[in-house]
Design an enzyme around this catalytic site. Sequence first.
Site, PDB file in Angstrom:
ATOM      1  N   ASP A 134     -15.120  82.816  29.438  1.00  0.00           N
ATOM      2  CA  ASP A 134     -14.602  81.944  28.378  1.00  0.00           C
ATOM      3  C   ASP A 134     -15.756  81.207  27.700  1.00  0.00           C
ATOM      4  O   ASP A 134     -15.725  79.985  27.541  1.00  0.00           O
ATOM      5  CB  ASP A 134     -13.580  80.955  28.946  1.00  0.00           C
ATOM      6  CG  ASP A 134     -12.773  80.255  27.845  1.00  0.00           C
ATOM      7  OD1 ASP A 134     -12.685  80.813  26.731  1.00  0.00           O
ATOM      8  OD2 ASP A 134     -12.234  79.161  28.097  1.00  0.00           O
ATOM      9  N   LYS A 136     -17.866  79.855  24.778  1.00  0.00           N
ATOM     10  CA  LYS A 136     -17.653  79.421  23.396  1.00  0.00           C
ATOM     11  C   LYS A 136     -18.338  78.068  23.242  1.00  0.00           C
ATOM     12  O   LYS A 136     -18.627  77.393  24.246  1.00  0.00           O
ATOM     13  CB  LYS A 136     -16.159  79.309  23.079  1.00  0.00           C
ATOM     14  CG  LYS A 136     -15.386  78.393  24.039  1.00  0.00           C
ATOM     15  CD  LYS A 136     -13.893  78.417  23.740  1.00  0.00           C
ATOM     16  CE  LYS A 136     -13.127  77.536  24.735  1.00  0.00           C
ATOM     17  NZ  LYS A 136     -11.671  77.557  24.471  1.00  0.00           N
ATOM     18  N   ASN A 139     -17.366  75.019  25.330  1.00  0.00           N
ATOM     19  CA  ASN A 139     -17.690  75.001  26.754  1.00  0.00           C
ATOM     20  C   ASN A 139     -19.196  74.952  27.014  1.00  0.00           C
ATOM     21  O   ASN A 139     -19.642  75.162  28.146  1.00  0.00           O
ATOM     22  CB  ASN A 139     -17.093  76.229  27.452  1.00  0.00           C
ATOM     23  CG  ASN A 139     -15.592  76.141  27.579  1.00  0.00           C
ATOM     24  OD1 ASN A 139     -15.019  75.048  27.546  1.00  0.00           O
ATOM     25  ND2 ASN A 139     -14.930  77.279  27.707  1.00  0.00           N
ATOM     26  N   ASP A 152     -17.089  74.480  32.416  1.00  0.00           N
ATOM     27  CA  ASP A 152     -15.721  75.007  32.481  1.00  0.00           C
ATOM     28  C   ASP A 152     -15.662  76.436  33.011  1.00  0.00           C
ATOM     29  O   ASP A 152     -15.557  77.407  32.265  1.00  0.00           O
ATOM     30  CB  ASP A 152     -15.039  74.930  31.114  1.00  0.00           C
ATOM     31  CG  ASP A 152     -13.513  75.013  31.251  1.00  0.00           C
ATOM     32  OD1 ASP A 152     -13.036  75.404  32.331  1.00  0.00           O
ATOM     33  OD2 ASP A 152     -12.817  74.679  30.288  1.00  0.00           O
ATOM     34  N   THR A 174     -10.856  83.017  24.952  1.00  0.00           N
ATOM     35  CA  THR A 174     -10.442  82.521  23.640  1.00  0.00           C
ATOM     36  C   THR A 174     -10.499  83.683  22.649  1.00  0.00           C
ATOM     37  O   THR A 174     -11.537  84.338  22.528  1.00  0.00           O
ATOM     38  CB  THR A 174     -11.381  81.380  23.203  1.00  0.00           C
ATOM     39  OG1 THR A 174     -11.332  80.351  24.197  1.00  0.00           O
ATOM     40  CG2 THR A 174     -10.952  80.814  21.860  1.00  0.00           C
TER      41      THR A 174
END
Length: 454
Positions: A134, A136, A139, A152, A174
Site C-alpha cells: 500500500d 502511496k 503512507n 502503515d 489503493t
Amino acid sequence: MEKKGTILMQRFELGRVLGQGTFAKVYHARKLSSGQSVAIKVIDKEKILRVGMIDQIKREISVMRLVRHPNVVQLYEVMASKTKIYFVMEYVRGGELFNKVARGRLKEDAARKYFQQLIGAIDFCHSRGVYHRDLKPENLLLDENGNLKVSDFGLSALGESRRHDGLLHTTCGTPAYVAPEVINKKGYDGAKADVWSCGVVLFVLMAGFLPFHDSNLMEMYRKISKGDFRCPQWLAPEVRRLLIRVLDPNPNTRITIAKLVENPWFKKGFKPAEPPRIQPVDSLGDIRRAFPEISDDEGSSHSKEEEPNTTMKRTNYNAFDIISLSQGFDLSGLFEKNGEKSESRFTTQKSASDIVSKLEQIAEHEKFKVKKEDGMVKLQGSKEGRKGQLGIDAEIFEVTPSFYVVEVTKSSGDTLEYQQFCKKELKPSLKDIVWAWQGGEQEQFSSESQNTQP
C-alpha cells in the site's frame, strides 16, 4: 475514550490527535520519564475482534519488528489494556509526503532523494520477506531533517503468506497505485507489485498528478492494465525512460530493484542508509501483550521458549521416517531447487543431553543465543546477514534409547549463509558425535559402533 492530557500506563501523556481511521486513532504523546515525543496508535480491541482483524494486527506487529531501518517508522513497544492495544512508535514531525506534493510537483533533486530513500527502505523490507502492498504518498512521512519514513504496514504481507505457486493472492492497496497483476487477481509477486507502486509515487512527485486517473474506476483499471500513461513535457528523457521500465504492465519484464539502483539517473547522489545494528525484538511477546486472552491454539499464547529449564522431550520416529534416512530413499532432491537444502539430518549414538551440550558449545563459540523447548534446540545468530540474523533449529528424535536422529533446519536468515555455516562450522564441530549425515558419506566410529547400530 482517550483524551488530551490523559496519562497512559503511568508512562505516557497523550497529546493531540495526529490521525484516525475506523479502528484506531494516532496521538502525539510524551514519555514521562524522558520527555521524548512518540506517536501512539490506539486500536479498539473490541472492533478488530468483531470484524476478524486479529491476524492483521499480529502481522503488523511482526512486520514492524522485522523492518528496523532508518527510512521506516520504528515500533518501540506494544502495550494493551482489556479494551485497547497501544503501538508506541517513532514520532515523525514533518507529516505526510502527500502534503508536500499537494502544493505542487517537486524539483528533480528532491523527488530523486525521496525516491532513493523509498527504494532503499523497500529493498530492505523485501530482504526480510516483507511486502508493503500500500505504498502511496499518504503512507510516506517526513522527519524534521526531511528524510522519508515508510509507515502503515497494515496491509503488508510476509513471504510465508504466499501460496503453493509462490505468489500472493489478496487484492489490496489503493486503486491508483496498485499494480496491474494485483487487479487481475491471478496471483502476483509482492516485490514486483511494490516496485510498480514506487513508480507511481515517483511519477506523482515529479509530475504533480497521477499517471493513471479516470472518474470511471473500470476505465482507470484498463489504463493501469495496459500501462497507458503519458509523461509531461518537463520530465527529462532519462526520467521518462526509467518510468517506462518501472511502470511496465508485464511484471516479468518490469525493472527489478537490483537493476533500478544501477540506473544512472537513480545513482546520482545516492547514499544507501545503513540499517542500525540492534538486536531483534521478539514479536511474540508483543502479540501476547496485545491479545492475552487468546489461547495457545490460536497462536498468540505463552511460548515454552521462555522456560529455560524445560526438559528435553524425546519424540519417536515412525518406521517410514527411519527408512527414509537411507541414502537410497532420500527423495528430497525432487522437491528442492538447485540442490539448495535448508534442512539436513544426522544420526548419532550419543544421548540427548550430549547432543544438547554439543550444540550449546557450538553456540557459545559462534556467539549464537540458545533456546530450548520440547525436543528442540534453537540457535539464533547475532550477526546481521542479507536476510537478518541466521536462525537454526535442531530437533531431536529418539529411535531407540541408544540411537537418535537430529533434524537441522534453517528457521531464518539467508540460505547461502546457512549452507556456508553448516559446511564450515556446524558439521566439523559435530564430527565427534555424528554417526552419519543423511545422504552423505557415513562417518563411523568403529566396527563395534556399527554392530550396535539398529
